[in-house]
Write a protein that holds these residues in place. Sequence first.
Motif, PDB file in Angstrom:
ATOM      1  N   ALA A  87      -2.103 -11.360  51.577  1.00 45.76           N
ATOM      2  CA  ALA A  87      -2.668 -11.888  50.333  1.00 45.76           C
ATOM      3  C   ALA A  87      -1.599 -12.694  49.609  1.00 45.76           C
ATOM      4  O   ALA A  87      -0.408 -12.379  49.678  1.00 45.76           O
ATOM      5  CB  ALA A  87      -3.168 -10.756  49.445  1.00 45.76           C
ATOM      6  N   THR A  88      -2.034 -13.745  48.916  1.00 40.75           N
ATOM      7  CA  THR A  88      -1.109 -14.583  48.170  1.00 40.75           C
ATOM      8  C   THR A  88      -1.786 -15.057  46.894  1.00 40.75           C
ATOM      9  O   THR A  88      -3.012 -14.969  46.749  1.00 40.75           O
ATOM     10  CB  THR A  88      -0.654 -15.790  49.008  1.00 40.75           C
ATOM     11  OG1 THR A  88       0.394 -16.477  48.319  1.00 40.75           O
ATOM     12  CG2 THR A  88      -1.813 -16.743  49.275  1.00 40.75           C
ATOM     13  N   THR A  89      -0.993 -15.542  45.954  1.00 35.05           N
ATOM     14  CA  THR A  89      -1.494 -15.980  44.661  1.00 35.05           C
ATOM     15  C   THR A  89      -1.091 -17.418  44.385  1.00 35.05           C
ATOM     16  O   THR A  89       0.059 -17.810  44.612  1.00 35.05           O
ATOM     17  CB  THR A  89      -0.955 -15.072  43.533  1.00 35.05           C
ATOM     18  OG1 THR A  89      -1.398 -13.732  43.757  1.00 35.05           O
ATOM     19  CG2 THR A  89      -1.465 -15.527  42.174  1.00 35.05           C
ATOM     20  N   ASP A 113      -4.074 -18.988  38.995  1.00 40.69           N
ATOM     21  CA  ASP A 113      -5.135 -18.070  38.614  1.00 40.69           C
ATOM     22  C   ASP A 113      -5.951 -17.584  39.808  1.00 40.69           C
ATOM     23  O   ASP A 113      -6.864 -16.771  39.645  1.00 40.69           O
ATOM     24  CB  ASP A 113      -6.096 -18.756  37.627  1.00 40.69           C
ATOM     25  CG  ASP A 113      -5.410 -19.115  36.315  1.00 40.69           C
ATOM     26  OD1 ASP A 113      -4.502 -18.361  35.910  1.00 40.69           O
ATOM     27  OD2 ASP A 113      -5.770 -20.135  35.713  1.00 40.69           O
ATOM     28  N   ILE A 114      -5.631 -18.060  40.995  1.00 41.94           N
ATOM     29  CA  ILE A 114      -6.397 -17.719  42.194  1.00 41.94           C
ATOM     30  C   ILE A 114      -5.579 -16.813  43.112  1.00 41.94           C
ATOM     31  O   ILE A 114      -4.415 -17.078  43.387  1.00 41.94           O
ATOM     32  CB  ILE A 114      -6.808 -18.989  42.968  1.00 41.94           C
ATOM     33  CG1 ILE A 114      -7.709 -19.868  42.096  1.00 41.94           C
ATOM     34  CG2 ILE A 114      -7.533 -18.620  44.258  1.00 41.94           C
ATOM     35  CD1 ILE A 114      -8.043 -21.194  42.726  1.00 41.94           C
ATOM     36  N   THR A 115      -6.204 -15.738  43.568  1.00 38.98           N
ATOM     37  CA  THR A 115      -5.606 -14.839  44.557  1.00 38.98           C
ATOM     38  C   THR A 115      -6.524 -14.813  45.773  1.00 38.98           C
ATOM     39  O   THR A 115      -7.745 -14.674  45.632  1.00 38.98           O
ATOM     40  CB  THR A 115      -5.448 -13.415  44.004  1.00 38.98           C
ATOM     41  OG1 THR A 115      -4.598 -13.458  42.852  1.00 38.98           O
ATOM     42  CG2 THR A 115      -4.816 -12.502  45.039  1.00 38.98           C
ATOM     43  N   ALA A 116      -5.958 -14.960  46.955  1.00 36.35           N
ATOM     44  CA  ALA A 116      -6.773 -14.998  48.172  1.00 36.35           C
ATOM     45  C   ALA A 116      -6.063 -14.276  49.302  1.00 36.35           C
ATOM     46  O   ALA A 116      -4.825 -14.153  49.313  1.00 36.35           O
ATOM     47  CB  ALA A 116      -7.077 -16.438  48.572  1.00 36.35           C
ATOM     48  N   MET A 123      -9.355 -16.162  34.613  1.00 35.14           N
ATOM     49  CA  MET A 123      -8.998 -17.115  33.568  1.00 35.14           C
ATOM     50  C   MET A 123      -9.482 -16.561  32.239  1.00 35.14           C
ATOM     51  O   MET A 123     -10.691 -16.418  32.017  1.00 35.14           O
ATOM     52  CB  MET A 123      -9.628 -18.481  33.816  1.00 35.14           C
ATOM     53  CG  MET A 123      -9.219 -19.535  32.775  1.00 35.14           C
ATOM     54  SD  MET A 123     -10.005 -21.146  33.018  1.00 35.14           S
ATOM     55  CE  MET A 123     -11.704 -20.735  32.602  1.00 35.14           C
ATOM     56  N   GLY A 124      -8.544 -16.212  31.382  1.00 34.44           N
ATOM     57  CA  GLY A 124      -8.909 -15.665  30.089  1.00 34.44           C
ATOM     58  C   GLY A 124      -9.701 -14.380  30.217  1.00 34.44           C
ATOM     59  O   GLY A 124      -9.268 -13.426  30.864  1.00 34.44           O
ATOM     60  N   GLY A 133     -14.852 -12.711  41.754  1.00 34.75           N
ATOM     61  CA  GLY A 133     -14.309 -12.384  43.060  1.00 34.75           C
ATOM     62  C   GLY A 133     -15.344 -12.497  44.161  1.00 34.75           C
ATOM     63  O   GLY A 133     -16.550 -12.389  43.926  1.00 34.75           O
ATOM     64  N   LEU A 134     -14.853 -12.721  45.369  1.00 37.45           N
ATOM     65  CA  LEU A 134     -15.705 -12.792  46.561  1.00 37.45           C
ATOM     66  C   LEU A 134     -15.044 -11.990  47.663  1.00 37.45           C
ATOM     67  O   LEU A 134     -13.870 -12.209  47.989  1.00 37.45           O
ATOM     68  CB  LEU A 134     -15.888 -14.244  47.011  1.00 37.45           C
ATOM     69  CG  LEU A 134     -16.682 -14.459  48.302  1.00 37.45           C
ATOM     70  CD1 LEU A 134     -18.120 -14.014  48.125  1.00 37.45           C
ATOM     71  CD2 LEU A 134     -16.611 -15.921  48.745  1.00 37.45           C
ATOM     72  N   ASP A 135     -15.788 -11.050  48.245  1.00 42.41           N
ATOM     73  CA  ASP A 135     -15.284 -10.210  49.322  1.00 42.41           C
ATOM     74  C   ASP A 135     -16.201 -10.378  50.531  1.00 42.41           C
ATOM     75  O   ASP A 135     -17.386 -10.017  50.474  1.00 42.41           O
ATOM     76  CB  ASP A 135     -15.243  -8.751  48.870  1.00 42.41           C
ATOM     77  CG  ASP A 135     -14.426  -7.874  49.802  1.00 42.41           C
ATOM     78  OD1 ASP A 135     -13.518  -8.401  50.460  1.00 42.41           O
ATOM     79  OD2 ASP A 135     -14.704  -6.659  49.853  1.00 42.41           O
TER      80      ASP A 135
END
Length: 286
Positions: A148-150, A153-156, A181-182, A187-189
């Motif tokens: 996983a990486t960031t 504002d996005i982590t995937a 964001m704020g 999220g999507l799994d």
Amino acid sequence: LDNRDKMSAPKYGDIVKKVADIFKKDFVKKDEAPITFEMTGEAPSGVEVTSSSTWDYTKSGSGIDTTVSATWSHPSGFTLEKLEFDPSAKGSLTTETSLTGLAKGLKLEFKGNDADKGDLSFTYKLPAATVTGGMDFMNFKTFDVAAATTFGDITAGAKCDFKKGKDGFATSASASASYAMGNLFAGLDVTSNFSKYAVLSSFNVDKNITAALRADLGGKAPVFQVGGVYKCNPDTVIKGKVNVTSKALDLSVKQALDKKMNVTASAQLSDFSFKSMVFGLKATLG
């Protein structure tokens, strides 16, 4: 703290955990006894001992099951996370350990019992990513690796599972992503070789109220859930969720009586019928 711990992305399994836990924690679960009492105390040499008693009153003739576990840490980086005795389980003696300090950002873990389980896993935190992996150390039939990486504002992340069968290894791929964001989190799994999808989102209405939504697609039938969390005060949290598809309602109230004691009362209604109501109670001390 290690700088890598501050900068690294979360583990793959934690990418959508923020919302997933709203629909998962503090509710009555079908595979767990609804009544639980846990008490933790300190023993000599830095050992912590926990006694847990459970009772499934929904089953006729069910008695109280009690387990005893211990944890202990050594300055070298070795930790006995759990040494548990459960006379009612197939593997009555469970052992969980971890080891850090072999390399910067690396943590090794072992989870096993005296019957049929022996899993070895690792977590390696890098400045740009967190890599995890595991294997069935007893039978060498299952393996998995994830990263996983960031990016702002996005982590995937992505995960690959390998399972050994009669015809060789079967592979299953998964992916997960989140955007924060704020007050908004989405999220999507994606699991089962990209055949099943879970869409999760939450919105902080204010500092005390959070609304959440979960949709599971790709199974036999889509499942839609809505939920919410209300922090009445620093010591009281009310949670609720509705499974629109199965017409199930769950409610819970978690109360901190003091710094070392929490009580969670929960209730579940199937088909929105009070006749099917199941109550749950969990108390933790220590």
